[in-house]
Design a protein around this motif. Sequence first.
Motif, short mmCIF file in Angstrom:
data_model
loop_
_atom_site.label_atom_id
_atom_site.label_comp_id
_atom_site.label_asym_id
_atom_site.label_seq_id
_atom_site.Cartn_x
_atom_site.Cartn_y
_atom_site.Cartn_z
N GLY A 155 53.03 30.44 41.84
CA GLY A 155 53.13 31.51 40.85
C GLY A 155 52.09 32.60 41.05
O GLY A 155 52.21 33.69 40.49
N GLY A 156 51.08 32.32 41.86
CA GLY A 156 50.05 33.30 42.15
C GLY A 156 50.59 34.55 42.81
O GLY A 156 49.91 35.58 42.83
N ARG A 157 51.80 34.48 43.33
CA ARG A 157 52.43 35.66 43.95
C ARG A 157 52.61 36.78 42.94
O ARG A 157 52.76 37.96 43.32
CB ARG A 157 53.79 35.27 44.57
N LEU A 158 52.58 36.45 41.66
CA LEU A 158 52.80 37.44 40.61
C LEU A 158 51.51 38.09 40.12
O LEU A 158 51.55 38.97 39.27
CB LEU A 158 53.50 36.77 39.42
N LEU A 159 50.37 37.65 40.66
CA LEU A 159 49.07 38.16 40.23
C LEU A 159 48.43 38.99 41.34
O LEU A 159 48.14 38.47 42.41
CB LEU A 159 48.14 36.99 39.87
N LYS A 160 48.19 40.24 41.08
CA LYS A 160 47.46 41.10 42.02
C LYS A 160 45.97 40.91 41.77
O LYS A 160 45.54 40.79 40.63
CB LYS A 160 47.86 42.56 41.78
N LEU A 161 45.17 40.88 42.84
CA LEU A 161 43.73 40.70 42.67
C LEU A 161 42.99 41.52 43.71
O LEU A 161 43.04 41.22 44.90
CB LEU A 161 43.35 39.21 42.78
N ASP A 162 42.28 42.55 43.26
CA ASP A 162 41.56 43.45 44.15
C ASP A 162 40.12 42.96 44.37
O ASP A 162 39.59 42.19 43.56
CB ASP A 162 41.54 44.85 43.56
N PRO A 163 39.46 43.42 45.43
CA PRO A 163 38.06 43.06 45.66
C PRO A 163 37.15 43.49 44.50
O PRO A 163 37.40 44.51 43.86
CB PRO A 163 37.71 43.82 46.95
N THR A 164 36.14 42.69 44.27
CA THR A 164 35.10 42.92 43.25
C THR A 164 35.66 43.29 41.88
O THR A 164 35.15 44.17 41.19
CB THR A 164 34.07 43.98 43.71
N THR A 165 36.71 42.60 41.50
CA THR A 165 37.23 42.71 40.14
C THR A 165 36.80 41.48 39.35
O THR A 165 36.44 40.45 39.92
CB THR A 165 38.75 42.82 40.12
N ILE A 166 36.86 41.59 38.03
CA ILE A 166 36.54 40.49 37.13
C ILE A 166 37.82 40.04 36.44
O ILE A 166 38.57 40.86 35.91
CB ILE A 166 35.50 40.91 36.07
N SER A 167 38.05 38.73 36.44
CA SER A 167 39.15 38.15 35.69
C SER A 167 38.58 37.05 34.80
O SER A 167 37.60 36.39 35.19
CB SER A 167 40.22 37.56 36.63
N VAL A 168 39.15 36.86 33.63
CA VAL A 168 38.65 35.86 32.69
C VAL A 168 39.79 34.96 32.25
O VAL A 168 40.82 35.43 31.77
CB VAL A 168 38.00 36.52 31.45
N LEU A 169 39.58 33.67 32.43
CA LEU A 169 40.53 32.64 32.00
C LEU A 169 39.94 31.94 30.79
O LEU A 169 38.82 31.43 30.84
CB LEU A 169 40.78 31.65 33.13
N GLY A 170 40.68 31.93 29.70
CA GLY A 170 40.17 31.33 28.48
C GLY A 170 41.23 30.51 27.77
O GLY A 170 42.01 29.80 28.42
N HIS A 171 41.26 30.62 26.45
CA HIS A 171 42.20 29.84 25.65
C HIS A 171 42.75 30.68 24.50
O HIS A 171 42.08 31.59 24.02
CB HIS A 171 41.52 28.60 25.07
N GLU A 172 43.93 30.35 24.07
CA GLU A 172 44.55 30.93 22.89
C GLU A 172 45.13 29.78 22.09
O GLU A 172 46.02 29.06 22.57
CB GLU A 172 45.66 31.92 23.30
N HIS A 173 44.57 29.54 20.90
CA HIS A 173 44.99 28.40 20.08
C HIS A 173 44.94 27.09 20.87
O HIS A 173 45.90 26.32 20.90
CB HIS A 173 46.39 28.63 19.50
#
Length: 199
Positions: free
Chosen positions: A171-189
Motif C-alpha cells: 500500500g506504500g505505493r499510494l504514499l509520496k515521500l520527498d527528501p527531508t520531509t516530516i511525517s507523523v504517525l499517531g492515533h485517532e481514538h
Amino acid sequence: MKVVHPASSSGPAPLTELWLVRHGETEWSRLGRHTSHTDVPLTEAGEAAAREVGERLKATAFDLVLCSPRERARRTAKLAGFGGAEVVEGLTEWDYGEYEGLTTPEIRERVPHWTVWSHPCPGGESADDVGRRLDLVLARTRMLGGRVLVFGHGHASRALGMRWLGLQVTGGRLLKLDPTTISVLGHEHDQPAVARWNS
C-alpha cells in the motif's frame, strides 16, 4: 538535541507517536536511481535541507531517536542536530538487489510495468521481507511508548507507514515521500492513524 526521558515502565505505556524524516537529497535520489546499500553522499542542497529540518524539529522533545545505518541517513540526522541517534539495522532502505542504481524506466526496459511494490527485486528483498524487519522496529517503539523520531529512507519509510496502520507494505505505493520531509504517525481514538505526511 532535545530528548526527554523515556516513559516509566510502571503501568501501561502511553500511545506511541512516530515521527519520520526521510534523508536529504543525494545525486542518486535526484536522478531517481534506486539506492539501498550504496552510500551516496548528500548533495549541497540535501545538506542545507537537513539543517532546515532540524530547525523545524527543534521545539519538539523525543523519547527516542533512531536512524538507519546508511551514511545519507546518519548525515541527515547529524546535520539536523541528532548526531546521537541510535543506529538500527532494521531501518535500512529496501534492498533492490540487481536493480541497485537503476531508475524505474531502466528496469522497465527489462520488466514492463515494474514497481518495487508489485514485482520482485532479483537478489534483493520482497515486500514481505521489508515488512517483517520493520515490524520489529515498530514492536520496540510501541513497547516504549512516547514520541520517537526516525531518520530513514523513501521506500522503507512508506512501508513503515503501512505497517503502522496494520496494512500491507504494498500500500506504500499510494504514499509520496520527498527528501527531508516530516511525517507523523499517531492515533485517532486509540487506532493507528496518519497525523501528517510528507510535510
